[in-house]
Design an enzyme around this catalytic site. Structure first.
Site, PDB file in Angstrom:
ATOM      1  N   GLY A 152       8.319 -18.792  12.916  1.00 52.85           N
ATOM      2  CA  GLY A 152       8.966 -17.583  13.405  1.00 52.85           C
ATOM      3  C   GLY A 152       8.060 -16.699  14.243  1.00 52.85           C
ATOM      4  O   GLY A 152       8.403 -15.554  14.552  1.00 52.85           O
TER       5      GLY A 152
ATOM      6  N   SER B  61       8.236 -22.837  15.000  1.00 54.02           N
ATOM      7  CA  SER B  61       8.465 -22.485  16.412  1.00 54.02           C
ATOM      8  C   SER B  61       8.686 -23.707  17.301  1.00 54.02           C
ATOM      9  O   SER B  61       8.292 -23.728  18.465  1.00 54.02           O
ATOM     10  CB  SER B  61       7.318 -21.619  16.951  1.00 54.02           C
ATOM     11  OG  SER B  61       7.236 -20.410  16.236  1.00 54.02           O
TER      12      SER B  61
ATOM     13  N   GLU C  88       8.664 -19.763   2.608  1.00 56.40           N
ATOM     14  CA  GLU C  88       9.354 -18.509   2.285  1.00 56.40           C
ATOM     15  C   GLU C  88       9.758 -18.483   0.815  1.00 56.40           C
ATOM     16  O   GLU C  88       9.750 -17.433   0.172  1.00 56.40           O
ATOM     17  CB  GLU C  88      10.562 -18.330   3.221  1.00 56.40           C
ATOM     18  CG  GLU C  88      10.110 -17.969   4.640  1.00 56.40           C
ATOM     19  CD  GLU C  88      11.020 -18.435   5.751  1.00 56.40           C
ATOM     20  OE1 GLU C  88      12.195 -18.786   5.494  1.00 56.40           O
ATOM     21  OE2 GLU C  88      10.540 -18.475   6.912  1.00 56.40           O
TER      22      GLU C  88
ATOM     23  N   HIS D   9       9.757 -24.583   0.634  1.00 56.18           N
ATOM     24  CA  HIS D   9       9.527 -23.854   1.893  1.00 56.18           C
ATOM     25  C   HIS D   9       8.584 -22.677   1.632  1.00 56.18           C
ATOM     26  O   HIS D   9       8.639 -22.060   0.578  1.00 56.18           O
ATOM     27  CB  HIS D   9      10.862 -23.367   2.464  1.00 56.18           C
ATOM     28  CG  HIS D   9      10.737 -22.885   3.873  1.00 56.18           C
ATOM     29  ND1 HIS D   9      10.245 -21.637   4.189  1.00 56.18           N
ATOM     30  CD2 HIS D   9      11.002 -23.498   5.063  1.00 56.18           C
ATOM     31  CE1 HIS D   9      10.227 -21.504   5.508  1.00 56.18           C
ATOM     32  NE2 HIS D   9      10.687 -22.617   6.054  1.00 56.18           N
TER      33      HIS D   9
ATOM     34  N   ASN E  53      17.027 -25.496   9.748  1.00 54.95           N
ATOM     35  CA  ASN E  53      16.984 -24.629   8.560  1.00 54.95           C
ATOM     36  C   ASN E  53      17.534 -23.287   9.011  1.00 54.95           C
ATOM     37  O   ASN E  53      16.844 -22.515   9.680  1.00 54.95           O
ATOM     38  CB  ASN E  53      15.533 -24.504   8.067  1.00 54.95           C
ATOM     39  CG  ASN E  53      15.415 -23.504   6.921  1.00 54.95           C
ATOM     40  OD1 ASN E  53      16.422 -22.993   6.421  1.00 54.95           O
ATOM     41  ND2 ASN E  53      14.193 -23.221   6.510  1.00 54.95           N
TER      42      ASN E  53
ATOM     43  N   GLU F   5       4.702 -27.519   7.770  1.00 56.15           N
ATOM     44  CA  GLU F   5       5.017 -26.257   8.422  1.00 56.15           C
ATOM     45  C   GLU F   5       3.854 -25.277   8.260  1.00 56.15           C
ATOM     46  O   GLU F   5       3.766 -24.593   7.234  1.00 56.15           O
ATOM     47  CB  GLU F   5       6.279 -25.642   7.808  1.00 56.15           C
ATOM     48  CG  GLU F   5       7.526 -26.476   7.986  1.00 56.15           C
ATOM     49  CD  GLU F   5       8.775 -25.615   8.007  1.00 56.15           C
ATOM     50  OE1 GLU F   5       9.605 -25.853   8.870  1.00 56.15           O
ATOM     51  OE2 GLU F   5       8.910 -24.700   7.168  1.00 56.15           O
TER      52      GLU F   5
ATOM     53  N   LYS G 245      18.202 -20.737   7.356  1.00 57.77           N
ATOM     54  CA  LYS G 245      17.680 -19.600   6.573  1.00 57.77           C
ATOM     55  C   LYS G 245      18.836 -18.649   6.219  1.00 57.77           C
ATOM     56  O   LYS G 245      19.942 -19.125   6.003  1.00 57.77           O
ATOM     57  CB  LYS G 245      16.557 -18.915   7.344  1.00 57.77           C
ATOM     58  CG  LYS G 245      15.475 -19.929   7.772  1.00 57.77           C
ATOM     59  CD  LYS G 245      14.201 -19.306   8.213  1.00 57.77           C
ATOM     60  CE  LYS G 245      13.188 -20.404   8.571  1.00 57.77           C
ATOM     61  NZ  LYS G 245      11.889 -19.895   8.977  1.00 57.77           N
TER      62      LYS G 245
HETATM   63  P1  13P Z   1      10.996 -21.382  13.142  1.00 59.49           P
HETATM   64  O1  13P Z   1      11.450 -22.609  13.867  1.00 59.49           O
HETATM   65  O2  13P Z   1      11.905 -20.202  13.318  1.00 59.49           O
HETATM   66  O3  13P Z   1       9.554 -21.062  13.439  1.00 59.49           O
HETATM   67  O4  13P Z   1      11.066 -21.732  11.577  1.00 59.49           O
HETATM   68  C1  13P Z   1      10.473 -22.878  11.119  1.00 59.49           C
HETATM   69  C2  13P Z   1      10.872 -23.064   9.705  1.00 59.49           C
HETATM   70  O5  13P Z   1      10.472 -22.334   8.828  1.00 59.49           O
HETATM   71  C3  13P Z   1      11.802 -24.158   9.419  1.00 59.49           C
HETATM   72  O6  13P Z   1      11.889 -24.366   8.043  1.00 59.49           O
END
Ligand code: 13P
Length: 248
Positions: free
Chosen positions: A173, A213, A97, A95, A10, A167, A12
């Site tokens: 992150g 992560s 976010e 997601h 992803n 997740e 982002k």
């Molecule tokens: P990270 O791997 O940066 O923690 O992000 C995970 C994520 O949100 C994947 O959709």
């Protein structure tokens, strides 16, 4: 039952179109693996150049978001037919976010899951709890409720092709990965929820990813767990490490 592993990046809101093509070229040889579904979920503007850059490789293209209508007055949005024509096969839905920053709720997420299936796109449907819910010990109920809402009116045959990403928000992150046992506990519970909502064959078929992560160092242990069929990777998907995760 053997489920095919699926490792999705992803990206982002990272990578301009030229940077996206450069990353595809950088990763090309590193992500080769015929036993794994490899997906790059990329920003909308990168979809066309990325689809071109990965042509003839084992990489599938995914989107990070879309809207439920095919066309019309929806400023700033992108539709499923647009994604399909550009070569997209997977789309991330729900997601954290999108939920937390853009206010998406489970009603809209369910509409998106339905629309994705109706349009021939495979949803990567995300769920997961906040740190507060984890600490309160109510995370399992929370996730169960998300899954039930988000799968309302989705058929068993559809769920068999679905990808669910667990997740935990506190692990996204932050560098703080769920332990393999913590991730397995929830992924196993999700499979049990699917068995309850549908049947065992559906639960055995649905693919469940862990995300948060995940990196070259911890991927092998997470992926060794019986109910973790893959990963949804943020930060590490933008680096050569992604190849190590694909081949973990
Ligand atoms: P990270 O791997 O940066 O923690 O992000 C995970 C994520 O949100 C994947 O959709």
């Amino acid at each position: 039952m053997a489920r095919r592993r699926i490792i999705a990046g992803n990206w982002k809101m990272n990578k301009t179109p030229s940077e996206a093509v450069a990353l595809c070229n950088e990763l090309k040889d590193l992500v080769k693996n015929d036993d794994v579904d490899v997906v790059y979920c990329v920003p909308a503007i990168d979809i066309v150049p990325v689809a071109e850059a990965v042509k003839g490789t084992n990489v599938h293209v995914g989107a990070e978001n879309f809207y439920i209508e095919d066309k019309g007055a929806f400023t700033g949005e992108i539709s499923a037919p647009m994604l399909k024509e550009a070569g997209v096969e997977y789309v991330i839905i729900g997601h954290s976010e999108r939920r937390d920053i853009f206010g998406e709720n489970d009603i809209l997420i369910n509409q998106k899951v339905k629309k994705a299936f109706a349009s021939g796109l495979t949803p990567i449907m995300c769920c997961g709890e906040s740190l507060a819910l984890r600490k309160a010990g109510t995370y399992k109920e929370w996730i169960a409720r998300q899954i039930k809402w988000d799968l309302t009116d989705i058929t068993a045959d559809q769920v068999k092709t679905l990808v669910i990403a667990y997740e935990p928000i506190w692990a996204i992150g932050t560098g703080e990965t769920a332990t393999a046992d913590q991730a397995e506990e929830v992924c196993k519970m999700i499979r049990e929820i699917i068995a309850d909502l549908y049947d065992q064959a559906t639960a055995d078929a649905v693919r469940i990813q862990y995300g948060g992560s995940m990196n070259a160092g911890n991927a092998a242990e997470l992926l060794s767990k019986p109910n973790i069929d893959g990963g949804l990777i943020g930060g590490a998907s933008l680096k050569p490490d992604f190849g190590q995760i694909v081949n973990a």
